[in-house]
Structure formats: structure tokens, C-alpha cells
Motif scaffolding. Structure first.
Motif, PDB file in Angstrom:
ATOM      1  N   TYR A 135       0.849  -1.190   0.000  1.00  0.00           N
ATOM      2  CA  TYR A 135       0.000   0.000   0.000  1.00  0.00           C
ATOM      3  C   TYR A 135       0.880   1.234   0.000  1.00  0.00           C
ATOM      4  O   TYR A 135       2.084   1.174   0.330  1.00  0.00           O
ATOM      5  CB  TYR A 135      -0.940   0.012   1.225  1.00  0.00           C
ATOM      6  CG  TYR A 135      -0.211   0.187   2.542  1.00  0.00           C
ATOM      7  CD1 TYR A 135      -0.016   1.454   3.094  1.00  0.00           C
ATOM      8  CD2 TYR A 135       0.308  -0.913   3.234  1.00  0.00           C
ATOM      9  CE1 TYR A 135       0.672   1.616   4.295  1.00  0.00           C
ATOM     10  CE2 TYR A 135       0.987  -0.756   4.426  1.00  0.00           C
ATOM     11  CZ  TYR A 135       1.156   0.510   4.952  1.00  0.00           C
ATOM     12  OH  TYR A 135       1.855   0.674   6.141  1.00  0.00           O
TER      13      TYR A 135
ATOM     14  N   GLU B 137      -4.045   2.585  -6.595  1.00  0.00           N
ATOM     15  CA  GLU B 137      -5.376   2.377  -7.133  1.00  0.00           C
ATOM     16  C   GLU B 137      -6.354   2.149  -5.982  1.00  0.00           C
ATOM     17  O   GLU B 137      -6.134   1.299  -5.117  1.00  0.00           O
ATOM     18  CB  GLU B 137      -5.354   1.163  -8.074  1.00  0.00           C
ATOM     19  CG  GLU B 137      -6.698   0.661  -8.521  1.00  0.00           C
ATOM     20  CD  GLU B 137      -7.488   1.703  -9.272  1.00  0.00           C
ATOM     21  OE1 GLU B 137      -8.677   1.894  -8.921  1.00  0.00           O
ATOM     22  OE2 GLU B 137      -6.925   2.319 -10.189  1.00  0.00           O
ATOM     23  N   GLN B 138      -7.438   2.917  -5.972  1.00  0.00           N
ATOM     24  CA  GLN B 138      -8.342   2.923  -4.824  1.00  0.00           C
ATOM     25  C   GLN B 138      -9.146   1.633  -4.651  1.00  0.00           C
ATOM     26  O   GLN B 138      -9.761   1.428  -3.604  1.00  0.00           O
ATOM     27  CB  GLN B 138      -9.300   4.115  -4.930  1.00  0.00           C
ATOM     28  CG  GLN B 138      -8.608   5.468  -4.783  1.00  0.00           C
ATOM     29  CD  GLN B 138      -7.988   5.641  -3.400  1.00  0.00           C
ATOM     30  OE1 GLN B 138      -8.701   5.740  -2.411  1.00  0.00           O
ATOM     31  NE2 GLN B 138      -6.669   5.675  -3.333  1.00  0.00           N
ATOM     32  N   SER B 139      -9.139   0.763  -5.638  1.00  0.00           N
ATOM     33  CA  SER B 139      -9.857  -0.493  -5.507  1.00  0.00           C
ATOM     34  C   SER B 139      -9.067  -1.550  -4.739  1.00  0.00           C
ATOM     35  O   SER B 139      -9.613  -2.603  -4.393  1.00  0.00           O
ATOM     36  CB  SER B 139     -10.211  -1.042  -6.893  1.00  0.00           C
ATOM     37  OG  SER B 139      -9.040  -1.376  -7.610  1.00  0.00           O
TER      38      SER B 139
ATOM     39  N   LEU C 270      -7.012  -3.335  -1.550  1.00  0.00           N
ATOM     40  CA  LEU C 270      -7.601  -3.617  -0.239  1.00  0.00           C
ATOM     41  C   LEU C 270      -7.448  -2.486   0.770  1.00  0.00           C
ATOM     42  O   LEU C 270      -8.448  -2.031   1.348  1.00  0.00           O
ATOM     43  CB  LEU C 270      -6.983  -4.895   0.342  1.00  0.00           C
ATOM     44  CG  LEU C 270      -7.473  -5.240   1.753  1.00  0.00           C
ATOM     45  CD1 LEU C 270      -8.955  -5.560   1.760  1.00  0.00           C
ATOM     46  CD2 LEU C 270      -6.655  -6.374   2.348  1.00  0.00           C
TER      47      LEU C 270
ATOM     48  N   ARG D 112      -9.189   0.748  -0.081  1.00  0.00           N
ATOM     49  CA  ARG D 112     -10.626   0.470  -0.134  1.00  0.00           C
ATOM     50  C   ARG D 112     -11.224   0.435   1.272  1.00  0.00           C
ATOM     51  O   ARG D 112     -12.323   0.948   1.503  1.00  0.00           O
ATOM     52  CB  ARG D 112     -10.868  -0.856  -0.855  1.00  0.00           C
ATOM     53  CG  ARG D 112     -12.337  -1.126  -1.148  1.00  0.00           C
ATOM     54  CD  ARG D 112     -12.529  -2.313  -2.054  1.00  0.00           C
ATOM     55  NE  ARG D 112     -12.357  -3.581  -1.373  1.00  0.00           N
ATOM     56  CZ  ARG D 112     -11.420  -4.475  -1.642  1.00  0.00           C
ATOM     57  NH1 ARG D 112     -10.529  -4.240  -2.590  1.00  0.00           N
ATOM     58  NH2 ARG D 112     -11.342  -5.615  -0.983  1.00  0.00           N
TER      59      ARG D 112
ATOM     60  N   ARG E  69     -11.577   4.027   2.557  1.00  0.00           N
ATOM     61  CA  ARG E  69     -12.733   4.705   1.971  1.00  0.00           C
ATOM     62  C   ARG E  69     -14.035   4.160   2.544  1.00  0.00           C
ATOM     63  O   ARG E  69     -15.004   4.898   2.750  1.00  0.00           O
ATOM     64  CB  ARG E  69     -12.714   4.559   0.453  1.00  0.00           C
ATOM     65  CG  ARG E  69     -11.604   5.373  -0.218  1.00  0.00           C
ATOM     66  CD  ARG E  69     -11.429   5.065  -1.685  1.00  0.00           C
ATOM     67  NE  ARG E  69     -12.653   5.262  -2.441  1.00  0.00           N
ATOM     68  CZ  ARG E  69     -13.234   4.334  -3.184  1.00  0.00           C
ATOM     69  NH1 ARG E  69     -12.729   3.121  -3.241  1.00  0.00           N
ATOM     70  NH2 ARG E  69     -14.328   4.593  -3.849  1.00  0.00           N
ATOM     71  N   SER E  70     -14.091   2.860   2.801  1.00  0.00           N
ATOM     72  CA  SER E  70     -15.307   2.275   3.365  1.00  0.00           C
ATOM     73  C   SER E  70     -15.571   2.802   4.769  1.00  0.00           C
ATOM     74  O   SER E  70     -16.706   3.149   5.116  1.00  0.00           O
ATOM     75  CB  SER E  70     -15.197   0.747   3.396  1.00  0.00           C
ATOM     76  OG  SER E  70     -15.182   0.218   2.082  1.00  0.00           O
TER      77      SER E  70
ATOM     78  N   LYS F 279     -19.526   2.631   5.117  1.00  0.00           N
ATOM     79  CA  LYS F 279     -19.947   1.367   4.522  1.00  0.00           C
ATOM     80  C   LYS F 279     -19.586   0.206   5.448  1.00  0.00           C
ATOM     81  O   LYS F 279     -18.520   0.217   6.069  1.00  0.00           O
ATOM     82  CB  LYS F 279     -19.269   1.172   3.164  1.00  0.00           C
ATOM     83  CG  LYS F 279     -19.688   2.202   2.129  1.00  0.00           C
ATOM     84  CD  LYS F 279     -18.989   1.943   0.803  1.00  0.00           C
ATOM     85  CE  LYS F 279     -19.406   2.974  -0.242  1.00  0.00           C
ATOM     86  NZ  LYS F 279     -18.704   2.765  -1.537  1.00  0.00           N
TER      87      LYS F 279
ATOM     88  N   LYS G 192      -7.573  10.405  -0.605  1.00  0.00           N
ATOM     89  CA  LYS G 192      -9.020  10.566  -0.541  1.00  0.00           C
ATOM     90  C   LYS G 192      -9.428  11.929  -1.079  1.00  0.00           C
ATOM     91  O   LYS G 192     -10.454  12.098  -1.731  1.00  0.00           O
ATOM     92  CB  LYS G 192      -9.496  10.395   0.902  1.00  0.00           C
ATOM     93  CG  LYS G 192     -11.004  10.404   1.085  1.00  0.00           C
ATOM     94  CD  LYS G 192     -11.321   9.941   2.508  1.00  0.00           C
ATOM     95  CE  LYS G 192     -12.837   9.916   2.744  1.00  0.00           C
ATOM     96  NZ  LYS G 192     -13.359  11.213   3.133  1.00  0.00           N
TER      97      LYS G 192
END
Length: 292
Positions: free
Chosen positions: A168, A173-175, A177, A180, A183-184, A189, A291
């Protein structure tokens, strides 16, 4: 001056590795799909699409090291983009091995994945057999296939297989783990946890991963080495850390599945390559910048 050919030079690890290689005095060539690809200043572009016909006339007539970092961006899209993944993750490996043999390369370095071990309760060291390829899935199966082919060239030059665990860092790329999960948490989320705390893993910051990768250029024998971070964290611990930083209470949902860990033993990495120092809590500001 040593000459090195890099694939995936514009990616997270590739960009960082190229900077370090230039600082250490290497002459760096990078296979890129287009001249518009953003590269570190000083890297010499070799324009060639790994998914198309190869034109070796544009490649260097001699290199000392090949650093194969490239992977298909469609690794999640099976079977829709299975051919693209095959060409980038497997066919390009064969072509680079053949090219390296013909131009007298001294070392071939390949980034596989810690995922080839599967999951388990204990940290995986490099002597543990990898999961049978039929159980790995398409992406990890492609990494295992390349590993098998690479070992066959160990009589001609040193082959270094590196198995990263959840790299990391800024600009990722934000997809993937770790960003992600950030962001969740930030977006409220739900995070699905296996068991009470979720899987445990030891993610590695790109700066530590890149230093280890570049140091592998100096190894004097073939090797398989895990690349992972200095701390083992559960999925819940990761998200709690993000929640504390964001001042947000993470939302969790439990799964009936038992947690199945993916932890890399890093004793060999520490003794041969680099001692990782960066903890997840040291780099939280980078996630905030991404972000934004």
C-alpha cells in the motif's frame, strides 16, 4: 554502470523502484505501452505493448537485470479479460525470460504474490508449498504458472521470485484492499469480518517494499522471498485505526466464516534484503491525501 529493464514502471512499486535504481546509479529502461506514460525523469522508455506483437528491435541489446513488475489491470475480470491477463502475467514472462537468455542477463526478478500460499493460521515461510494451481483462481494461478517457468531458467542466470503481501502507499489504485478499507470506513460502509476480528495480515508500505525489491538486484544466488510489513493486524484493527484517524466509528457486519489469515514470514526478507519499518499508523496522512 549496470543496465536494468523494468516492466510496470508506472505502477505503485515500479515508480518507487525506478527512483531508487536511478539514485543507485543504474541505467534504467522501462517497457511502456505509450510514450505518454508517466515515468520518473531519467528512465528510458521502451515503447511496446505487452499484450500485442513484440518488437524486440526497440529493446536494449544488452541488460544486466530484468525486473518484471507488470501485471494485468484486469486481474479481477475473469473470464471476460482472461486473455489480457494471460498475455501480461504469463506470456510476457516467457518472452522476457527468452530475451534475457539471449542477451546474457545476469538476474531475473519477478514479483509474484503472497496469495499463492492460500490462507492459514500461521505465517507462511518460503519453504511452504504453494496451493495447487487449480485452487488458486485465475490471477494467482497466473503468478504460480510464471513461478514454475522462471525456476527452469535458474541454470542460466539468477532468478529471484518475490512474494509481496498487500503493498500500500500514496497514489495507489483505490480499488486495492487497504485504500478500499479506508474509503469504506470514511463513507460509513459496512466492513464484513470473518469471525470476531476478520483475517490477519501484515501489509507492507511501498517504500519498504521498493527498498527490498531494489536490494534484491544485489543478491548473488537464486531465491524466493516474501515481502511484507513489520506488524500483523486483523481487519478490525486496520479499520479501527482508520476510524480513530477519521474520528468515525467503523460499521461492522459479521460473517459466519472462520477467519483465515494471510501472513508472510519476513525473516528471510530482513536478513537478505531490508528490515521493514513503516507501520500502518505512520502513513495515515497519505490515505487522507489520496481521498482528497
Amino acid at each position: 554502470m549496470k543496465e536494468i529493464l523494468v516492466t510496470g514502471a508506472s505502477g505503485l512499486c515500479g515508480h518507487s523502484c525506478c527512483k531508487l535504481l536511478l539514485e543507485k546509479g543504474y541505467s534504467v529502461y522501462a517497457i511502456v505501452k505509450s510514450r505518454t506514460t508517466q515515468l520518473v525523469n531519467g528512465v528510458k522508455p521502451v515503447v511496446m505493448d505487452l499484450t500485442d506483437e513484440w518488437n524486440e528491435e526497440v529493446m536494449p541489446s544488452k541488460v544486466d537485470v530484468i525486473l518484471h513488475l507488470a501485471q494485468s489491470p484486469y486481474f479481477r475480470e475473469f473470464p471476460q479479460n482472461a486473455v489480457n491477463l494471460f498475455k501480461v502475467n504469463i506470456e510476457s514472462t516467457i518472452r522476457l525470460l527468452d530475451y534475457g537468455h539471449r542477451v546474457g542477463v545476469k538476474k531475473f526478478i519477478f514479483t509474484s504474490s503472497g496469495g499463492v500460499y492460500g490462507n492459514g493460521g500461521q505465517a507462511f515461510n518460503e519453504n511452504i508449498p504453494i496451493v495447487p494451481t487449480g485452487d488458486l483462481g485465475h490471477y494467482l494461478g497466473s503468478k504460480a504458472c510464471s513461478e514454475i517457468m522462471i525456476h527452469n531458467y535458474a541454470t542460466f542466470f539468477d532468478v529471484i521470485i518475490l512474494r509481496p503481501f498487500f503493498v500500500y502507499g500514496p497514489g495507489q489504485e483505490q480499488s486495492m484492499l487497504i485504500p478500499r478499507l479506508f474509503r469504506s470506513v470514511g463513507g460509513g460502509k459496512p466492513i464484513i469480518l470473518q469471525g470476531s476480528s476478520g483475517i490477519r495480515l501484515n501489509p507492507v508500505h511501498v517504500n519498504d517494499a521498493s527498498r527490498a525489491i531494489v536490494q534484491s538486484c544485489l543478491l548473488e544466488e537464486s531465491a524466493v522471498i516474501n515481502i511484507a510489513g513489520p506488524e500483523v493486524l486483523s481487519m478490525k484493527a486496520i479499520c479501527d485505526t482508520f476510524g480513530d484517524f477519521l474520528d468515525i466509528e467503523p460499521v461492522y457486519e459479521s460473517s459466519s466464516e472462520n477467519s483465515s489469515n494471510l501472513i508472510g514470514d519476513i525473516e528471510l526478507m530482513k536478513s537478505l534484503l531490508h528490515v521493514p519499518l513503516i507501520r500502518l499508523s505512520d502513513s495515515l496522512g497519505e490515505f487522507a491525501l489520496d481521498k482528497a
